[in-house]
Write a protein that holds these residues in place. Structure first.
Motif, mmCIF file in Angstrom:
data_model
loop_
_atom_site.group_PDB
_atom_site.id
_atom_site.type_symbol
_atom_site.label_atom_id
_atom_site.label_comp_id
_atom_site.label_asym_id
_atom_site.label_seq_id
_atom_site.Cartn_x
_atom_site.Cartn_y
_atom_site.Cartn_z
ATOM 1 N N ALA A 8 0.736 -1.177 0.069
ATOM 2 C CA ALA A 8 -0.085 -0.038 -0.034
ATOM 3 C C ALA A 8 0.917 1.317 0.032
ATOM 4 O O ALA A 8 1.760 1.119 0.530
ATOM 5 C CB ALA A 8 -0.824 0.231 1.210
ATOM 6 N N ALA A 9 0.425 2.250 -0.596
ATOM 7 C CA ALA A 9 1.236 3.499 -0.432
ATOM 8 C C ALA A 9 0.069 4.872 -0.197
ATOM 9 O O ALA A 9 -0.645 4.547 0.500
ATOM 10 C CB ALA A 9 2.346 3.747 -1.513
ATOM 11 N N ALA A 10 0.186 5.857 -0.836
ATOM 12 C CA ALA A 10 -0.425 7.069 -0.501
ATOM 13 C C ALA A 10 -2.015 7.101 -0.390
ATOM 14 O O ALA A 10 -2.704 6.599 -1.084
ATOM 15 C CB ALA A 10 0.230 7.833 -1.595
ATOM 16 N N THR A 36 -3.262 7.940 -5.302
ATOM 17 C CA THR A 36 -2.923 7.107 -4.033
ATOM 18 C C THR A 36 -2.167 5.862 -4.818
ATOM 19 O O THR A 36 -2.591 5.363 -5.567
ATOM 20 C CB THR A 36 -4.153 6.596 -3.426
ATOM 21 O OG1 THR A 36 -4.943 7.793 -2.888
ATOM 22 C CG2 THR A 36 -3.878 5.573 -2.349
ATOM 23 N N ASP A 38 -0.344 2.615 -4.646
ATOM 24 C CA ASP A 38 -0.235 1.383 -3.907
ATOM 25 C C ASP A 38 0.751 0.469 -4.494
ATOM 26 O O ASP A 38 0.560 -0.080 -5.686
ATOM 27 C CB ASP A 38 -1.439 0.624 -3.746
ATOM 28 C CG ASP A 38 -2.015 1.430 -2.692
ATOM 29 O OD1 ASP A 38 -1.631 1.706 -1.652
ATOM 30 O OD2 ASP A 38 -3.239 2.232 -2.917
ATOM 31 N N HIS A 267 -7.306 -3.675 -2.353
ATOM 32 C CA HIS A 267 -6.704 -2.395 -1.414
ATOM 33 C C HIS A 267 -7.304 -0.959 -1.911
ATOM 34 O O HIS A 267 -7.620 -0.005 -1.453
ATOM 35 C CB HIS A 267 -5.379 -2.483 -1.489
ATOM 36 C CG HIS A 267 -4.739 -1.631 -0.647
ATOM 37 N ND1 HIS A 267 -4.032 -1.565 0.637
ATOM 38 C CD2 HIS A 267 -4.660 -0.236 -0.935
ATOM 39 C CE1 HIS A 267 -3.781 -0.378 1.087
ATOM 40 N NE2 HIS A 267 -3.662 0.497 0.069
ATOM 41 N N HIS A 271 -10.177 2.346 -0.975
ATOM 42 C CA HIS A 271 -9.657 3.762 -0.937
ATOM 43 C C HIS A 271 -11.020 4.314 -1.553
ATOM 44 O O HIS A 271 -11.487 5.659 -1.235
ATOM 45 C CB HIS A 271 -8.454 4.122 -1.868
ATOM 46 C CG HIS A 271 -7.249 3.875 -1.132
ATOM 47 N ND1 HIS A 271 -7.040 4.150 0.099
ATOM 48 C CD2 HIS A 271 -6.174 3.108 -1.427
ATOM 49 C CE1 HIS A 271 -5.826 3.976 0.648
ATOM 50 N NE2 HIS A 271 -5.138 3.348 -0.348
ATOM 51 N N GLU A 288 -4.913 4.715 5.002
ATOM 52 C CA GLU A 288 -4.054 3.635 4.586
ATOM 53 C C GLU A 288 -4.113 2.522 5.651
ATOM 54 O O GLU A 288 -4.135 1.241 5.046
ATOM 55 C CB GLU A 288 -2.548 4.074 4.646
ATOM 56 C CG GLU A 288 -2.456 4.895 3.132
ATOM 57 C CD GLU A 288 -2.776 4.151 1.889
ATOM 58 O OE1 GLU A 288 -2.657 2.880 1.931
ATOM 59 O OE2 GLU A 288 -2.719 4.825 0.854
ATOM 60 N N ALA A 291 -7.161 0.405 4.545
ATOM 61 C CA ALA A 291 -6.939 -0.080 3.301
ATOM 62 C C ALA A 291 -6.121 -1.451 3.515
ATOM 63 O O ALA A 291 -6.405 -2.490 2.877
ATOM 64 C CB ALA A 291 -6.299 0.891 2.159
HETATM 65 ZN ZN LIG Z 1 -3.297 2.749 0.021
#
Ligand SMILES: [Zn+2]
Length: 392
Positions: A8-10, A36, A38, A267, A271, A288, A291
């Motif tokens: 996962a990222a932003a 976002t 991921d 995921h 979001h 996050e 998620a």
């Molecule tokens: Zn994410």
């Protein structure tokens, strides 16, 4: 066994940019959309890794501009602001056009018109894909307000998207529109399975969040060649996926579209649910955290996150309100993700999932997560944070 790992990222916290429209209170703009990201990172072993995307960060800036109180267009301007705040975007554009035509050298009117045009473009971009008209609206907004780098960045992304996706094949299910180019072998055959899996996630997540994104317009899901993905999102070619109102994922020839890919799409879909339930101002840690926590089987990631956090410096939640990928370096971003997951899991275990979801819903009403948390638990969020840290 080499395993591709979802990560996962932003946060998809849209940058908020406001022109104060004289003499009224400035409305909040939903315009810029930071992706976002991921990232699904192939790593040695089973270690998850995070990358900081090179995507343009959300330009969260609040500018004010005053029109001269003596302006004969002030009243019309006020009317336009009111229309904008009510979400009557076409009407707002029409009225701001009149102000701008009447006083074309008055910067505030040009900027206000740009704001209204941009909001209209963003709204329609979510309803209509591909949307050439939206690109044109945004082009005009950028011409009117060339100092708005956030709009220029968004325009650049949309232009690339339009160029890339104009020939895409599009298939729909009840809540999704999947867009892709038929270059990768098997993609056509797999598209039905991908959509079916997304619909299953949808039903489960709609029950959890009690909202139904994708009803007004289907949730767009775009699959790209890795270079196309990088070009549009600004993320590394090997990044896993991103969400900026569109779920975007690169599908390299060698990338399996199996369980791991499905988990990554889930995921991103979370979001989308968070945005529907909580709007665009849900704090990064909560977005996050959810998620990751609502993935199919979070136990192993949670264990890893908790052990990674022990003995590490703690990042105050109050500094994790924005996009987590805007943090200064990869190690900090990774820790922020681990904290977000572990803290959301803790809140769920201690106070119940209903509280987590109430925090999201509170954001949509403009209430702070601290206030919502306190109203549900009689605890301040900072107290829960301290208790959690003590228990690590
Ligand atoms: Zn994410």
């Amino acid at each position: 066994m080499k395993r591709a790992l979802a990560f996962a990222a932003a946060a998809a916290l849209a940058g908020v940019l406001v022109w104060k429209l004289w003499p009224q209170r400035a409305p909040q703009s939903p315009v810029p959309q930071a992706p976002t990201a991921d990232a699904e990172v192939p790593t040695r072993g089973a270690e998850r890794r995070e990358v900081v995307p090179s995507a343009p960060a959300a330009n969260v800036r609040r500018a004010t501009a005053q029109a001269p109180p003596s302006s004969p267009w002030a009243e019309l301007n006020n009317e336009a602001v009111a229309a904008l705040e009510r979400g009557e975007l076409e009407r707002a554009v029409e009225l701001f056009e009149q102000c701008h035509a009447g006083a074309s050298d008055e910067r505030v009117f040009a900027r206000n018109l740009a704001e209204a045009l941009a909001r209209l473009a963003v709204r329609d971009h979510e309803l209509e894909r591909p949307c050439k008209r939206c690109v044109e609206l945004l082009e005009r907004a950028v011409q009117l307000a060339p100092e708005r780098s956030d709009l220029a960045q968004l325009l650049e992304r949309w232009r690339k998207e339009l160029a890339t996706e104009s020939e895409f094949h599009r298939v729909q299910s009840t809540h999704f529109e999947l867009a892709y180019e038929v270059w990768r072998e098997g993609l056509v055959d797999q598209s039905a399975d991908l959509l079916a899996a997304l619909e299953l996630h949808y039903v489960e997540l709609a029950r959890i969040f009690d909202v139904r994104p994708g009803e007004r317009a289907r949730i767009p899901v775009s699959l790209y060649r890795p270079a196309e993905f990088a070009n549009i999102t600004g993320l590394a070619e090997w990044a896993g996926a991103s969400y900026d109102g569109v779920i975007r994922a690169p599908v390299a020839e060698e990338r399996a579209l199996g369980a791991t890919f499905d988990e990554l799409l889930r995921h991103e879909l979370i979001h989308a649910f968070v945005r529907e339930a909580g709007g665009r101002d849900v704090p990064g840690w909560l977005n996050e955290g959810l998620a990751q926590w609502l993935q199919r089987a979070p136990a192993e990631d949670l264990r890893r996150a908790r052990s990674a956090l022990r003995g590490q410096p703690w990042i105050e939640l109050s500094s994790l309100r924005g996009s987590l990928t805007s943090l200064p370096d990869t190690a900090t971003v990774t820790r922020a993700y681990a904290q977000s997951l572990a803290f959301c899991a803790y809140l769920d275990e201690q106070h119940g999932r209903g509280v987590l979801l109430a925090l999201v819903a509170g954001c949509k009403r403009g209430e702070s997560v601290d206030a919502t948390f306190q109203s549900w638990t009689r605890l301040r969020l900072a107290e829960a944070e301290a208790l959690f840290r003590a228990g690590l």
